[in-house]
Design a protein around this motif. Structure first.
Motif, PDB file in Angstrom:
ATOM      1  N   UNK A  87     -52.354  41.702  28.365  1.00 48.87           N
ATOM      2  CA  UNK A  87     -51.189  41.264  29.119  1.00 48.87           C
ATOM      3  C   UNK A  87     -50.000  42.207  28.956  1.00 48.87           C
ATOM      4  N   UNK A  88     -50.138  43.218  28.116  1.00 52.31           N
ATOM      5  CA  UNK A  88     -49.096  44.227  27.960  1.00 52.31           C
ATOM      6  C   UNK A  88     -49.582  45.515  28.621  1.00 52.31           C
ATOM      7  N   UNK A  89     -48.922  45.906  29.708  1.00 53.22           N
ATOM      8  CA  UNK A  89     -49.402  47.011  30.532  1.00 53.22           C
ATOM      9  C   UNK A  89     -48.489  48.218  30.434  1.00 53.22           C
ATOM     10  N   UNK A  90     -49.127  49.390  30.368  1.00 55.03           N
ATOM     11  CA  UNK A  90     -48.437  50.669  30.485  1.00 55.03           C
ATOM     12  C   UNK A  90     -49.025  51.357  31.711  1.00 55.03           C
ATOM     13  N   UNK A  91     -48.230  51.470  32.761  1.00 52.45           N
ATOM     14  CA  UNK A  91     -48.749  51.844  34.070  1.00 52.45           C
ATOM     15  C   UNK A  91     -48.538  53.316  34.411  1.00 52.45           C
ATOM     16  N   UNK A  92     -49.532  53.886  35.068  1.00 51.77           N
ATOM     17  CA  UNK A  92     -49.401  55.175  35.745  1.00 51.77           C
ATOM     18  C   UNK A  92     -49.505  54.877  37.235  1.00 51.77           C
ATOM     19  N   UNK A  93     -48.482  55.188  37.998  1.00 51.05           N
ATOM     20  CA  UNK A  93     -48.466  54.811  39.412  1.00 51.05           C
ATOM     21  C   UNK A  93     -48.229  56.044  40.286  1.00 51.05           C
ATOM     22  N   UNK A  94     -48.906  56.070  41.423  1.00 52.76           N
ATOM     23  CA  UNK A  94     -48.743  57.185  42.357  1.00 52.76           C
ATOM     24  C   UNK A  94     -49.388  56.815  43.684  1.00 52.76           C
ATOM     25  N   UNK A  95     -49.045  57.567  44.720  1.00 53.16           N
ATOM     26  CA  UNK A  95     -49.637  57.388  46.045  1.00 53.16           C
ATOM     27  C   UNK A  95     -50.160  58.732  46.531  1.00 53.16           C
ATOM     28  N   UNK A  96     -51.393  58.739  47.020  1.00 55.14           N
ATOM     29  CA  UNK A  96     -52.011  59.941  47.572  1.00 55.14           C
ATOM     30  C   UNK A  96     -52.252  59.724  49.057  1.00 55.14           C
ATOM     31  N   UNK A  97     -51.876  60.718  49.866  1.00 54.27           N
ATOM     32  CA  UNK A  97     -52.023  60.601  51.315  1.00 54.27           C
ATOM     33  C   UNK A  97     -53.191  61.449  51.803  1.00 54.27           C
ATOM     34  N   UNK A  98     -53.971  60.845  52.705  1.00 53.71           N
ATOM     35  CA  UNK A  98     -55.070  61.531  53.382  1.00 53.71           C
ATOM     36  C   UNK A  98     -54.691  61.594  54.863  1.00 53.71           C
ATOM     37  N   UNK A  99     -53.870  62.578  55.196  1.00 53.18           N
ATOM     38  CA  UNK A  99     -53.301  62.623  56.526  1.00 53.18           C
ATOM     39  C   UNK A  99     -51.859  62.149  56.478  1.00 53.18           C
ATOM     40  N   UNK A 100     -51.218  62.060  57.632  1.00 48.20           N
ATOM     41  CA  UNK A 100     -49.792  61.736  57.663  1.00 48.20           C
ATOM     42  C   UNK A 100     -49.479  60.261  57.470  1.00 48.20           C
ATOM     43  N   UNK A 101     -50.357  59.387  57.938  1.00 43.47           N
ATOM     44  CA  UNK A 101     -50.032  57.963  57.923  1.00 43.47           C
ATOM     45  C   UNK A 101     -51.082  57.113  57.224  1.00 43.47           C
ATOM     46  N   UNK A 102     -51.872  57.729  56.376  1.00 42.98           N
ATOM     47  CA  UNK A 102     -52.866  56.957  55.625  1.00 42.98           C
ATOM     48  C   UNK A 102     -52.786  57.357  54.151  1.00 42.98           C
ATOM     49  N   UNK A 103     -52.277  56.438  53.343  1.00 38.63           N
ATOM     50  CA  UNK A 103     -52.138  56.710  51.914  1.00 38.63           C
ATOM     51  C   UNK A 103     -52.682  55.561  51.085  1.00 38.63           C
ATOM     52  N   UNK A 104     -53.007  55.860  49.842  1.00 38.32           N
ATOM     53  CA  UNK A 104     -53.506  54.849  48.904  1.00 38.32           C
ATOM     54  C   UNK A 104     -52.584  54.829  47.688  1.00 38.32           C
ATOM     55  N   UNK A 105     -51.925  53.706  47.487  1.00 34.78           N
ATOM     56  CA  UNK A 105     -51.078  53.521  46.315  1.00 34.78           C
ATOM     57  C   UNK A 105     -51.939  52.953  45.189  1.00 34.78           C
ATOM     58  N   UNK A 106     -51.895  53.591  44.034  1.00 34.18           N
ATOM     59  CA  UNK A 106     -52.787  53.227  42.934  1.00 34.18           C
ATOM     60  C   UNK A 106     -51.989  52.971  41.657  1.00 34.18           C
ATOM     61  N   UNK A 107     -52.355  51.882  40.956  1.00 35.12           N
ATOM     62  CA  UNK A 107     -51.824  51.598  39.634  1.00 35.12           C
ATOM     63  C   UNK A 107     -52.970  51.728  38.637  1.00 35.12           C
ATOM     64  N   UNK A 108     -52.773  52.537  37.597  1.00 38.24           N
ATOM     65  CA  UNK A 108     -53.791  52.689  36.554  1.00 38.24           C
ATOM     66  C   UNK A 108     -53.203  52.279  35.210  1.00 38.24           C
TER      67      UNK A 108
END
Length: 238
Positions: A87-108
């Motif tokens: 329940x204690x989280x240390x997050x790495x967050x980022x968004x990667x785009x595959x083209x101009x209008x399609x991206x995936x936001x990811x939390x690790x």
């Protein structure tokens, strides 16, 4: 003996070539087909995600159409995300785009190295990150720290949570400030020091930074304007 895979009728005819694959037509049920082995959706999914191959590259590799590749990718079983156990989280967050209008936001999660949240987005906005973080908080998770690429709006919206600029972006910012080929001896030494940031321990890096500051800067006519900007930026990031 070649039989129709639909009705098992042995009477089949050649029906042209598509993507370098011989096609056949059944004289009984009139369906067309090829006699090659069926595609494996799991293998195609691995080539697509891990091998980072495009639809066109996969179609050429498996001798089929782009539409067939898309259909088999939809068939591939996807691993569902499990809720974090800690329940204690240390997050790495980022968004990667595959083209101009399609991206995936990811939390690790930093400790387990597992993705705990993802979302398809058209643009990268701080509000998307804030909403996702609040979802975890509503479920009782405690966000202990966040590593990101320095989103100004996100820094303002999240209170009492330590945020660190990722080391990759720190190195990129310093390189941009110093240029690829710094002219001063202090700049050259500092660039060499910063390139070791990702592989250095905290105390080791601080010691080398202090040594660089004393030897290369204080004893060499003081700070120039360029170096001042770099040091101020690093202090803000950390």
């Amino acid at each position: 003996m070649k039989n129709c895979p639909f009705c098992q009728n042995p009477s089949i005819q050649r029906y042209g070539i598509q993507n370098n694959i011989q096609r056949y037509k059944c004289t009984s049920c009139n369906k067309t087909f090829s006699l090659t082995k069926k595609l494996n959706p799991i293998k195609i999914w691995q080539d697509y995600t891990e091998g980072k191959q495009s639809y066109k590259q996969l179609a050429e590799k498996y001798h089929c159409s782009v539409r067939t590749i898309q259909r088999y990718l939809l068939k591939a079983p996807k691993t569902s995300l499990n809720s974090p156990q800690n329940h204690y989280l240390n997050l790495i967050i980022d968004t990667t785009f595959f083209g101009r209008k399609f991206g995936v936001m990811v939390f690790m999660d930093l400790h387990t190295k597992k993705v705990i949240y993802h979302q398809i987005v058209k643009t990268e906005k701080s509000v998307y990150y804030a909403v996702a973080i609040n979802k975890f908080r509503e479920k009782g998770y405690v966000i202990q720290s966040i590593i990101c690429d320095g989103k100004g709006g996100l820094l303002k919206d999240i209170f009492n949570t330590p945020i660190q600029l990722c080391q990759f972006h720190q190195v990129a910012i310093v390189t941009r400030k110093l240029t690829m080929n710094p002219k001063s001896e202090a700049g050259k030494a500092f660039k060499g020091l910063v390139t070791q940031l990702k592989s250095s321990l905290k105390n080791e890096f601080y010691r080398e930074l202090h040594y660089w500051y004393i030897i290369k800067i204080v004893l060499m006519n003081g700070l120039n304007i360029q170096m001042k900007k770099v040091i101020i930026h690093l202090n803000i990031a950390n």
